[in-house]
Design a protein around this motif. Structure first.
Motif, short mmCIF file in Angstrom:
data_model
loop_
_atom_site.label_atom_id
_atom_site.label_comp_id
_atom_site.label_asym_id
_atom_site.label_seq_id
_atom_site.Cartn_x
_atom_site.Cartn_y
_atom_site.Cartn_z
N TYR A 1 1.95 -13.65 -43.16
CA TYR A 1 0.55 -13.35 -43.32
C TYR A 1 -0.33 -13.02 -42.41
CZ TYR A 1 2.44 -16.38 -47.37
OH TYR A 1 3.05 -16.96 -48.11
N TYR A 2 0.61 -12.52 -41.17
CA TYR A 2 -0.36 -12.44 -40.00
C TYR A 2 -0.18 -10.78 -39.26
CZ TYR A 2 -1.81 -17.26 -38.94
OH TYR A 2 -2.13 -18.28 -38.88
N GLY A 3 -0.95 -10.34 -38.90
CA GLY A 3 -0.69 -9.12 -38.30
C GLY A 3 -0.18 -9.36 -36.76
N ILE A 4 0.91 -8.66 -36.34
CA ILE A 4 1.74 -9.15 -34.94
C ILE A 4 1.68 -7.83 -34.00
CG2 ILE A 4 3.30 -10.71 -36.24
CD1 ILE A 4 5.35 -8.64 -35.97
N GLY A 5 1.89 -8.20 -33.02
CA GLY A 5 1.67 -7.22 -31.93
C GLY A 5 2.52 -7.39 -30.66
N TRP A 6 2.84 -6.38 -29.84
CA TRP A 6 3.29 -6.33 -28.60
C TRP A 6 2.54 -5.78 -27.64
CZ3 TRP A 6 7.62 -9.42 -27.21
CH2 TRP A 6 8.22 -10.05 -28.30
N PHE A 7 2.23 -6.40 -26.49
CA PHE A 7 1.37 -5.99 -25.61
C PHE A 7 2.16 -5.86 -24.06
CE2 PHE A 7 -2.41 -5.67 -28.04
CZ PHE A 7 -1.93 -6.35 -28.89
N ARG A 8 1.44 -5.23 -23.13
CA ARG A 8 2.30 -5.35 -21.88
C ARG A 8 1.04 -5.25 -20.80
NH1 ARG A 8 5.78 0.11 -21.79
NH2 ARG A 8 3.73 1.90 -21.55
N ARG B 1 -4.63 -13.40 -37.25
CA ARG B 1 -4.90 -13.85 -38.44
C ARG B 1 -5.28 -12.93 -39.67
NH1 ARG B 1 -7.25 -18.99 -35.85
NH2 ARG B 1 -9.23 -17.61 -35.39
N ALA B 2 -5.76 -11.76 -39.01
CA ALA B 2 -6.20 -10.75 -39.87
C ALA B 2 -5.11 -9.97 -40.44
CB ALA B 2 -7.15 -9.63 -39.11
N TYR B 3 -5.18 -9.45 -41.74
CA TYR B 3 -3.94 -8.90 -42.37
C TYR B 3 -3.64 -7.56 -41.73
CZ TYR B 3 -1.49 -6.96 -46.65
OH TYR B 3 -0.58 -6.50 -47.34
N TYR B 4 -4.45 -6.74 -41.22
CA TYR B 4 -4.46 -5.57 -40.47
C TYR B 4 -4.18 -5.77 -38.83
CZ TYR B 4 -4.77 -3.38 -45.16
OH TYR B 4 -4.55 -2.78 -46.45
N ALA C 1 0.39 -7.19 -42.08
CA ALA C 1 1.23 -8.08 -42.81
C ALA C 1 1.92 -7.09 -43.98
CB ALA C 1 0.33 -9.03 -43.43
N ASP C 2 1.40 -5.89 -44.42
CA ASP C 2 2.01 -5.15 -45.23
C ASP C 2 3.22 -4.08 -44.78
OD1 ASP C 2 -0.49 -2.46 -45.35
OD2 ASP C 2 0.88 -3.14 -43.78
N GLY C 3 3.63 -4.42 -43.41
CA GLY C 3 4.50 -3.67 -42.75
C GLY C 3 4.32 -2.25 -42.24
N SER C 4 3.12 -2.04 -42.34
CA SER C 4 2.70 -0.64 -41.49
C SER C 4 2.77 -0.92 -40.16
CB SER C 4 1.25 -0.23 -42.01
OG SER C 4 0.46 -1.02 -41.90
#
Length: 122
Positions: free
Chosen positions: A30-37, A98-101, A52-55
Motif C-alpha cells: 500500500y506504499y509508494g517506494i523509492g531508492w535514493f542515493r 504512505r501516499a499511493y503515488y 502502489a499501482d506498480g508504475s
C-alpha cells in the motif's frame, strides 16, 4: 517500522549489483517506494520510485540501467543496477511513502533505511 537494506559493495565499472530492502512494521503493498542515493558533498537524490499501482519512474542518469521492483509476499523492494559507472558511487537508501503515488522527491518519504554503500571502481 524498519527498513533494512543489503547488497551494497565494491564493483568494477560495467558490473552489476542488486540492492534489497526488507520492510517490517508496514505492508509495502500500500506504499509508494523509492531508492535514493547520496554521494559525499552532494544532496540526496532520487534514483527510482514505484507507486502502489506498480508504475515506476527513474532519474535520467539511471534510465535503462537500473530497475526497481518489489515482492509484496516478501515485503521486500529491490534495485537491480546494471552497467554501473564510477559516478554511481554513493550511499543508497530505500524509503517508503504512505501516499499511493511515489515521486523522486526525498522530502515526501516517511520511512528510511540506514543506507548501504555502493562503490564503483574505474
Amino acid at each position: 517500522v524498519q527498513l533494512v537494506e543489503s547488497g551494497g559493495g565494491l564493483v568494477q565499472a560495467g558490473g552489476s549489483l542488486r540492492l534489497s530492502c526488507v520492510a517490517s512494521g508496514l505492508t509495502l503493498d500500500y506504499y509508494g517506494i523509492g531508492w535514493f542515493r547520496q554521494a559525499p558533498g552532494k544532496e540526496r537524490e532520487g534514483v527510482s520510485c514505484s507507486s502502489a499501482d506498480g508504475s515506476t519512474d527513474y532519474a535520467d542518469s539511471v534510465k535503462g540501467r537500473f530497475t526497481i521492483s518489489r515482492d509484496n509476499a516478501k515485503n521486500t523492494m529491490y534495485l537491480q543496477m546494471n552497467s554501473l559507472k564510477p559516478e554511481d558511487t554513493a550511499v543508497y537508501y530505500c524509503a517508503a511513502d504512505r501516499a499511493y503515488y511515489a515521486y523522486l522527491d526525498p522530502r515526501l518519504y516517511d520511512y528510511w533505511g540506514q543506507g548501504t554503500q555502493v562503490t564503483v571502481s574505474s
